[in-house]
Design a protein around this motif. Structure first.
Motif: not given
Length: 280
Positions: A180-204
């Protein structure tokens, strides 16, 4: 017994050292978290201080209530983990609501857990549920070749997966679900956590554009090996692109299907579609 005598602590520290040796952790870059097994928590329980105050996680993770984690510290250097794990790492406990944590061991010279703790814990919660509890490691590193590819490849799951798969035959066997690929986002916050956790439902594996890689696995060896495989393939791809923008030959979609049959894995067709017309 000291906490650092525990086998899981030694494995955690070794992984930090291995990542540093690979060149993935400049200064205080990267972070690692491990969801401890109940028997591991019991082993070190007499050595833990469970009187310290609770702190907000910055995310709600009720699926991790009561769990213990070993984590790297914010601002700490991976290269120092092997020298002084009590300074650079910590064991934390999650409260019964899944909203707070407390440090029970480590960070003896002050500090707090990694700034990416919300991302790590939200993804631990997802991977715990999806894997039936087997996944215990979340690892983030600044892998240079993978980062470089985020400047030249389209930031699409299908493109990254197919290009990385083509570089080494073992890749689709090691991570058949893709990347999975995440567009650039500010690290360390809830927003990137939410986006990444959605991808982690499909990928490792998730690639954070212009930042690094985020991997999940069952143990230290498989998780480190997963990241190492993706990064090595990225290095090969960069070498290929530096010689020629056009590949004279490559692994075809038909080859991938044959590989999947031979190794008894399922490869999503959407990763095999884009170049199919060129190969026929």
């Amino acid at each position: 017994m000291n906490v650092t005598d525990a086998k899981f602590v030694q494995g955690f520290v070794r992984m930090c050292s291995d990542g540093w040796e690979q060149g993935w952790h400049e200064r205080n870059g990267g972070n690692l978290t491990y969801r401890m097994k109940p028997e591991e928590a019991q082993e070190v329980m007499p050595l833990l201080d469970r009187t310290r105050p609770w702190q907000p996680i910055g995310a709600d993770v009720p699926g991790l209530a009561g769990e213990f984690f070993m984590v790297t510290g914010s601002g700490k250097f991976f290269r120092n983990a092997v020298l002084d794990p009590a300074d650079t790492t910590a064991i934390i406990e999650i409260d019964d609501s899944g909203k707070n944590y407390r440090i029970c061991w480590g960070l003896v010279n002050g500090g707090r857990p990694t700034s990416e703790l919300p991302s790590h814990l939200m993804n631990h919660e997802v991977k715990k549920e999806i894997s039936g509890g087997r996944h215990r490691v979340i690892y983030h590193a600044h892998t240079p070749n993978t980062i470089a590819l985020t400047f030249v490849l389209p930031l699409k799951d299908e493109v990254f997966t197919r290009e990385i798969w083509e570089m080494m035959t073992e890749c689709p066997v090691i991570f058949p679900d893709g990347i999975g690929v995440v567009d650039w986002m500010v690290p360390g916050g809830r927003e990137i956590a939410v986006v990444t956790s959605e991808l982690m439902k499909k990928y490792d594996v998730a690639v954070w554009a212009h930042h690094g890689m985020f991997c999940s696995g069952e143990d230290f060896d498989t998780t480190f090996g997963l990241m190492h495989t993706v990064e090595k393939s990225a290095q090969i791809l960069l070498k290929v692109l530096s010689v020629s923008p056009v590949k004279r030959q490559t692994i075809t979609a038909r080859n991938f299907r044959d590989l999947a049959e031979a190794f008894h894995v399922t490869l999503p067709e959407r990763f095999l579609y884009e170049k199919q017309a060129e190969e026929e």
